[in-house]
Scaffold this active site. Structure first.
Site, PDB file in Angstrom:
ATOM      1  N   TYR A 129      63.782   7.123  24.812  1.00  0.00           N
ATOM      2  CA  TYR A 129      65.200   7.454  24.737  1.00  0.00           C
ATOM      3  C   TYR A 129      65.648   7.634  23.292  1.00  0.00           C
ATOM      4  O   TYR A 129      65.279   6.847  22.418  1.00  0.00           O
ATOM      5  CB  TYR A 129      66.018   6.335  25.383  1.00  0.00           C
ATOM      6  CG  TYR A 129      67.502   6.557  25.365  1.00  0.00           C
ATOM      7  CD1 TYR A 129      68.102   7.321  26.362  1.00  0.00           C
ATOM      8  CD2 TYR A 129      68.294   6.027  24.359  1.00  0.00           C
ATOM      9  CE1 TYR A 129      69.464   7.529  26.355  1.00  0.00           C
ATOM     10  CE2 TYR A 129      69.659   6.231  24.346  1.00  0.00           C
ATOM     11  CZ  TYR A 129      70.247   6.989  25.353  1.00  0.00           C
ATOM     12  OH  TYR A 129      71.597   7.196  25.343  1.00  0.00           O
ATOM     13  N   TRP A 131      68.289  10.564  20.521  1.00  0.00           N
ATOM     14  CA  TRP A 131      68.788  11.919  20.285  1.00  0.00           C
ATOM     15  C   TRP A 131      67.754  12.812  19.627  1.00  0.00           C
ATOM     16  O   TRP A 131      67.719  14.006  19.884  1.00  0.00           O
ATOM     17  CB  TRP A 131      70.057  11.848  19.424  1.00  0.00           C
ATOM     18  CG  TRP A 131      71.279  11.617  20.239  1.00  0.00           C
ATOM     19  CD1 TRP A 131      71.574  10.507  20.974  1.00  0.00           C
ATOM     20  CD2 TRP A 131      72.364  12.526  20.442  1.00  0.00           C
ATOM     21  NE1 TRP A 131      72.785  10.660  21.606  1.00  0.00           N
ATOM     22  CE2 TRP A 131      73.298  11.887  21.287  1.00  0.00           C
ATOM     23  CE3 TRP A 131      72.656  13.791  19.965  1.00  0.00           C
ATOM     24  CZ2 TRP A 131      74.487  12.487  21.685  1.00  0.00           C
ATOM     25  CZ3 TRP A 131      73.850  14.390  20.354  1.00  0.00           C
ATOM     26  CH2 TRP A 131      74.746  13.742  21.210  1.00  0.00           C
TER      27      TRP A 131
END
Length: 792
Positions: A129, A131
């Site tokens: 997980y 960005w």
């Protein structure tokens, strides 16, 4: 075909465009050298983010960059002896050994083969997980997922830390969060129609700096200013005044800050709905045509279900807002075009589903859902996407292949998974079991930033036999890994930048030179796939440029369905960027549903807004009933725990970085106090503790402790402190759970529990702490130092 004016000739004047999460920048080449670019915002961006302006300097000069493949010394010794047990005991504490790429590939490939052969692919966790890259091809999560699918699959995660509760709840009652976020009223619609904007958690423009694939035009501050100029009034229920600020010369009376006790937003919304109904101001025609279950919820609000009327007098002692103000606001909202906005932070708490459901319920009672500028927002502020008027197209995307492993976890339950393999967990009405993870592969994220109760995670992190990460910098996650492979950044490779409802598609070209031994994720995974016999499946015979061409060309017919004809790839690549034409019609959320609910039904079981959900009620969950309700949080200022830890901690997003990205950049470093993250504290709370502005303080509770720099301000409510996320975890004793964090990471304090058994979402905002002045000798910050290295 796009007109010539829409094909941006970015190659002129030695310019290239850089697409980053926090904006699209012009990269100006001062000299012919590749590393001589400087960045500036786009000329037509009214509010370019300062976060990225110095990011190239940080990448060039920071000692935090990972320069060569490295292996934890204790893991390497155990591997040579053929041992498995106890491999993770030294993570975060032991030195690393730098190795050649060939050795690193050999070790990683052998471990992947061993685990999938002996234990199956359901023992590999590849949730990864984070960005990561703004480019659509080199996006690290997409790359690692495609690679792991090519070698047989992996255990995935569901949902996000940002929206765990909302992503599970909203499809049951209105629509998916992805659909809602991409269809909010555009800012111009709000400016024209909205007269009263009531927000819970504000509209934090600092958060709206970002979009996943690049922000072409920052709109939040501009949009708020235009709304105020057109006479819109704002009411901000929040413990932090700065969550909603109107820029420019707007009348200060247009904005009212209502300090609210954290985690009590649901009580206020229930009271507003109750007062509206009791005054007979609710829209019965809307409720009966467009909604289902109103009678059940009305009976709860009016006390027919439990004998407690959820009116303003009931809510006032819970939330700390005067009953008269709640009652007056209910009348105001019913009398004008109103919008109820609920920030993402509000649902990152115990029972985080309830404020979102209550907001939908309140908007339904007012009857303004689907009208221009009315209804609800979920939410304006967290990302630049929400409120954008630009066209919605399906842009370039990297296919990730098929995952043959069924096992998954809700994203915020990673510690539970590592601690309790085989244990059951509830999620969205079903029961599942945590897999037994032997190997973790992480790329493009930093769980030792974004997860809660980091000391508990550090203990659980010792359980897997091997942890591998592709990483650009020596983050806490890299230091807690066994094998670290140096990766390039988005500014050191070719890619395509695009975000939903952004006007630009960017041909990203290198504007910086990576460390000599750093490789992009595709190159890393291609070699691993070759050694594991999966290269044809992973690459499909394409190099990186070939994939960029394919992704672009596959997007052409999808974009054509929206009435836009893209030029050929070569023309796009030479030009440097494309600007999509503006849509002809304004964006009105749920407008088609409002116009004809039979022709445009919602994707809920009833096709309507579900104020009572038979499906959720049928799950039989004690912590999430079938309608929006007040459920007392496990940790809040109304709990017994407040006697020991009397301050509610708000761990919001930072001004100076995206999550923990670029914490080592000058813009972030300049904001720190004595090298630590700033913590806001009210003047009275500071005076009671003998704390002055600029003091270093210690925040603590039973889960952990950290140091931070005090900012004494009346812009935060009494009994509340605000410590933004983003400071890299920096324990006094490296890698030791429970050690004092020197740097100011609030997640050593936050609770690692699910929002409810419906969503299992992140509940970080339900957290109590105590705070005191730090009197000892200040320990040095080592968060950005590389680990110690030893010879082989």
């Amino acid at each position: 075909m796009l007109q010539e004016k829409d094909v941006m000739r970015a190659k002129l004047e030695n310019r290239r465009l850089v697409s980053a999460h926090w904006g699209v920048y012009e990269a100006i080449a001062d000299t012919p050298q590749a590393d001589a670019h400087t960045l500036r915002g786009l000329p037509d961006d009214p509010d370019p983010s300062p976060i990225g302006l110095k990011m190239l300097d940080a990448l060039r000069s920071s000692p935090a960059r990972v320069k060569r493949p490295a292996v934890r010394a204790g893991w390497l010794q155990a591997h040579r002896r053929g041992e498995l047990a106890g491999r993770g005991a030294g993570r975060g504490r032991e030195p690393f050994v730098e190795v050649s790429w060939d050795t690193a590939f050999e070790l990683v490939a052998a471990e992947l083969e061993r685990v999938r052969t002996q234990h199956g692919n359901a023992s590999i966790f590849g949730g990864s997980y984070g960005w990561s890259s703004s480019g659509r091809f080199h996006h690290a999560q997409s790359q690692v997922h495609r690679f792991l699918n090519a070698i047989g699959g992996y255990v995935r995660h569901a949902d996000s830390y940002s929206l765990g509760a909302a992503r599970v709840l909203m499809p049951h009652i209105v629509a998916s969060m992805d659909e809602l976020m991409a269809s909010h009223h555009s800012w111009d619609v709000l400016a024209e129609h909205t007269k009263l904007f009531v927000s819970f958690g504000g509209v934090p423009a600092k958060n709206a700096q970002i979009s996943a694939g690049g922000t072409a035009r920052h709109r939040a501050r501009e949009g708020l200013a235009k709304m105020a100029a057109n006479g819109c009034r704002f009411v901000n229920f929040s413990p932090v005044a700065a969550d909603l600020e109107i820029p420019g010369d707007a009348d200060r009376r247009a904005l009212e800050w209502v300090p609210i006790r954290p985690n009590t937003d649901t009580a206020v919304m229930l009271a507003l709905a109750c007062e509206t109904i009791r005054a007979n101001r609710h829209d019965e025609a809307f409720l009966y045509r467009y909604c289902t279950g109103f009678e059940r919820w009305r009976d709860y609000l009016l006390g027919r279900a439990d004998g407690i009327v959820k009116d303003a007098d009931w809510a006032a002692p819970i939330c700390g807002v005067p009953a008269g103000r709640i009652r007056a606001l209910a009348a105001e909202m019913a009398g004008t075009r109103s919008l109820v906005n609920v920030a993402w932070s509000v649902q990152r708490a115990d029972h985080g589903e309830q404020p979102y459901w209550a907001a939908v319920g309140l908007a339904a009672v007012l009857g303004q859902i689907g009208l221009p500028g009315g209804g609800f927002g979920v939410a304006y502020g967290p990302v630049n996407l929400v409120g954008s008027p630009e066209r919605r197209i399906a842009g370039p995307v990297l296919p990730q292949g098929r995952n043959t492993v069924d096992a998954f976890i809700p994203v915020a339950r990673i510690t539970d998974m590592l601690e309790s393999p085989g244990a059951p967990f509830a999620y969205n009405g079903s029961t599942h079991r945590y897999p037994d993870i032997r190997l973790v592969y992480w790329a493009g994220g930093n769980p030792f930033h974004h997860h809660q109760d980091l000391n508990r995670l550090a203990r659980a992190w010792q359980q897997p036999e091997t942890i591998v990460t592709n990483e650009q910098a020596w983050t806490a996650t890299a230091k807690m890994a066994d094998i670290v492979l140096p990766a390039t950044t988005a500014y050191e490779r070719e890619d395509i930048g695009y975000s939903t409802r952004e006007a630009l598609i960017v041909a990203m070209k290198p504007v910086a030179t990576p460390p000599p031994e750093a490789r992009d994720d595709y190159t890393i995974f291609r070699e691993l796939a070759r050694r594991l016999g999966a290269e044809p499946v992973f690459t499909e015979g394409l190099d990186a440029r070939g994939w960029l061409r394919r992704m672009y060309e596959e997007a052409i017919p999808r974009v054509a369905s929206a009435g836009i004809e893209l030029p050929a790839f070569d023309a796009f690549w030479e030009a440097g960027a494309l600007r999509l034409p503006a849509p002809a019609e304004p964006v009105v959320m749920l407008g088609a549903f409002r116009e004809d609910p039979e022709a445009a039904p919602l994707k809920t079981p009833s096709g309507r807004v579900e104020l009572f959900s038979e499906r959720i009620a049928g799950f039989g969950l004690a912590d999430c009933p079938g309608y929006p309700a007040w459920l007392e949080p496990g940790e809040w200022l109304g709990a017994e725990e407040a006697a020991r830890h009397p301050l509610h901690l708000i761990s919001d997003q930072p001004y100076t970085k995206l999550h923990s990205q670029l914490d080592f950049a000058p813009y972030s470093l300049e904001s720190k106090i004595a090298g630590r993250e700033p913590v806001w504290i009210h003047p009275q709370d500071a005076a009671e503790r003998g704390i002055a502005d600029g003091d270093v303080v210690r925040l603590f509770n039973a889960r952990g402790a950290c140091l931070a720099g005090a900012v004494v301000t009346d812009r935060v409510a009494r009994s509340v402190v605000k410590l933004s996320t983003g400071a890299w975890w920096d324990p006094l004793d490296a890698g030791v759970p429970g050690s004092l964090d020197k740097h100011g990471n609030p997640n050593v304090l936050t609770r690692d529990v699910g929002a409810s058994t419906l969503s299992q979402g992140c509940a970080a905002q339900s957290c109590l702490v105590q705070l005191e002045r730090f009197e000892g000798e200040l320990p040095p910050i080592t968060a950005f130092d590389p680990p110690r290295f030893v010879a082989r």
